[in-house]
Write a protein that holds these residues in place. Structure first.
Motif, PDB file in Angstrom:
ATOM      1  N   SER A   1      56.171  18.779  27.834  1.00 24.77           N
ATOM      2  CA  SER A   1      54.484  19.945  28.644  1.00 24.77           C
ATOM      3  C   SER A   1      55.600  21.209  28.532  1.00 24.77           C
ATOM      4  O   SER A   1      55.439  22.698  29.036  1.00 24.77           O
ATOM      5  CB  SER A   1      54.729  19.800  29.591  1.00 24.77           C
TER       6      SER A   1
ATOM      7  N   THR B   1      41.392  14.105  32.810  1.00 23.93           N
ATOM      8  CA  THR B   1      40.023  14.734  31.821  1.00 23.93           C
ATOM      9  C   THR B   1      40.244  16.879  31.627  1.00 23.93           C
ATOM     10  O   THR B   1      40.221  17.092  32.812  1.00 23.93           O
ATOM     11  CB  THR B   1      38.452  14.445  31.979  1.00 23.93           C
ATOM     12  N   GLY B   2      40.746  17.198  31.052  1.00 22.13           N
ATOM     13  CA  GLY B   2      40.477  19.070  31.054  1.00 22.13           C
ATOM     14  C   GLY B   2      41.716  19.489  30.949  1.00 22.13           C
ATOM     15  O   GLY B   2      41.838  20.761  31.674  1.00 22.13           O
ATOM     16  N   HIS B   3      42.401  18.602  31.550  1.00 18.87           N
ATOM     17  CA  HIS B   3      44.060  19.074  31.994  1.00 18.87           C
ATOM     18  C   HIS B   3      44.815  18.318  31.718  1.00 18.87           C
ATOM     19  O   HIS B   3      45.870  18.418  32.160  1.00 18.87           O
ATOM     20  CB  HIS B   3      44.334  18.859  33.803  1.00 18.87           C
ATOM     21  N   GLU B   4      44.743  18.135  29.919  1.00 15.10           N
ATOM     22  CA  GLU B   4      45.629  16.964  29.797  1.00 15.10           C
ATOM     23  C   GLU B   4      47.093  18.073  28.662  1.00 15.10           C
ATOM     24  O   GLU B   4      46.919  19.230  29.009  1.00 15.10           O
ATOM     25  CB  GLU B   4      45.223  16.633  28.050  1.00 15.10           C
ATOM     26  N   LYS B   5      48.297  17.768  29.253  1.00 14.77           N
ATOM     27  CA  LYS B   5      49.848  17.926  29.023  1.00 14.77           C
ATOM     28  C   LYS B   5      49.747  17.541  27.363  1.00 14.77           C
ATOM     29  O   LYS B   5      49.472  16.307  27.297  1.00 14.77           O
ATOM     30  CB  LYS B   5      50.670  17.801  30.298  1.00 14.77           C
TER      31      LYS B   5
ATOM     32  N   SER C   1      52.453  24.963  25.745  1.00 12.00           N
ATOM     33  CA  SER C   1      51.282  24.596  26.141  1.00 12.00           C
ATOM     34  C   SER C   1      50.291  23.336  26.205  1.00 12.00           C
ATOM     35  O   SER C   1      49.954  23.139  27.014  1.00 12.00           O
ATOM     36  CB  SER C   1      50.868  26.138  26.205  1.00 12.00           C
ATOM     37  N   ASP C   2      50.257  23.243  25.496  1.00 11.50           N
ATOM     38  CA  ASP C   2      49.257  22.008  24.354  1.00 11.50           C
ATOM     39  C   ASP C   2      49.584  21.735  23.114  1.00 11.50           C
ATOM     40  O   ASP C   2      50.863  22.241  22.326  1.00 11.50           O
ATOM     41  CB  ASP C   2      48.416  22.886  24.689  1.00 11.50           C
TER      42      ASP C   2
ATOM     43  N   GLY D   1      46.787  12.552  30.792  1.00  7.80           N
ATOM     44  CA  GLY D   1      46.889  13.761  31.757  1.00  7.80           C
ATOM     45  C   GLY D   1      45.131  13.403  32.068  1.00  7.80           C
ATOM     46  O   GLY D   1      44.118  13.584  31.378  1.00  7.80           O
TER      47      GLY D   1
ATOM     48  N   ARG E   1      48.250  13.325  24.109  1.00  4.14           N
ATOM     49  CA  ARG E   1      48.123  14.208  25.061  1.00  4.14           C
ATOM     50  C   ARG E   1      47.826  12.843  26.396  1.00  4.14           C
ATOM     51  O   ARG E   1      47.698  12.426  25.786  1.00  4.14           O
ATOM     52  CB  ARG E   1      46.683  15.214  24.875  1.00  4.14           C
TER      53      ARG E   1
END
Length: 289
Positions: free
Chosen positions: A27, A9-13, A31-32, A7, A5
């Protein structure tokens, strides 16, 4: 397959490592990467992709943990006989278990916080076993079918909090950033024998741990089976399988520990590398998944 993953912190792809060693963006397909994506069915579908045709992830993007949604990290203490010996303890007749909270998780290259009041923050490289399907009271023969893959865990530990402040080990194991995970989740099909992997850790360029998972006292299948007797293992959970000798607590002629500005580098054969810088509790950093 090496899942990852990327990107902020808190917005990883979600991503995957291509055959050229470059990160590729998943992505548009997922979604994750989390508990739902770690199932055998989803991993089998992902394995059919021609990942080298996916878009490249910019080199400047941060590495996050390779999967999110971890409910618990189950750690195994004293699982290398020579590490038990350096701690002055006997090898236990059954696995010693303790839990690390998910709030301790950070990315493989994120800064590690030296907690306020800490004098004995220590390092521990460990093989991480990532659960892909629910395991409840499974046999050793069934156990590995529940494993999605493997990763690196740095089981950071504050020895004074752990051993000198009364109660359980958890208070010395659960501080923020005390569980760097990654850089990849390497799916189980790529690891021929998880109990034949070299692993090492350096502090400021000095190699302090250098061993092999051949030295594990309790093997992977045995651990998954044993732990599943006492708690249900769920997708996204991690078993951190124990550390070999060479931790700060065991250094000779006397122990020495991490301090602000120190850098750790660590790796496991086939699973990649981690690097962390130690910072004071007030320093800016990117600590979480």
């Amino acid at each position: 397959m090496k899942l990852l993953r990327w990107g902020p912190t808190g917005h990883e792809k979600p991503g995957v490592l291509g055959s050229d060693g470059q990160r590729r963006d998943l992505s548009m397909l997922l979604s994750d990467i989390g508990p739902a994506q770690l199932s055998p069915r989803t991993l089998a579908a992902l394995a059919l992709l021609d990942v080298d045709k996916l878009p490249l992830v910019p080199l400047s993007e941060r590495y996050g943990t390779p999967f999110g949604g971890t409910g618990k990290i189950v750690c195994v203490g004293l699982n290398y006989a020579d590490h038990a010996a350096e701690a002055g303890l006997a090898l236990p007749p059954e696995p010693v278990l303790f839990l690390k909270p998910s709030s301790a998780i950070c990315g493989p290259y994120d800064d590690v916080i030296i907690p306020r009041g800490s004098r004995k923050t220590d390092w521990e490289i460990e093989l991480g076993v990532v659960i892909g399907s629910t395991a409840r009271d499974v046999t050793e023969k069934q156990a590995l079918a529940h494993v999605a893959g493997y990763t690196i865990v740095n089981d950071i530990s504050e020895r004074e909090f752990q051993l000198e402040r009364s109660g359980q080990w958890d208070k010395g194991k659960g501080c923020d950033t005390f569980a760097p995970i990654g850089p990849w989740l390497v799916t189980a099909d790529e690891i021929a024998d998880p109990q034949d992997l070299t692993l090492w850790l350096e502090v400021n360029g000095q190699r302090v741990q250098n061993s092999s998972t051949r030295q594990l006292a309790f093997g992977i299948a045995a651990l998954v089976s044993y732990i599943s007797r006492f708690m249900t293992l769920q997708p996204g959970d991690v078993i951190s399988t124990g550390t070999p000798p060479g931790v700060g607590l065991g250094q000779k002629p006397e122990p020495w520990y991490l301090k602000v500005g120190d850098r750790m580098s660590l790796g496991i054969q086939g699973l990649g590398l981690q690097e962390q810088r130690c910072v004071a509790a007030s320093d800016p950093l990117m600590p979480h998944v």
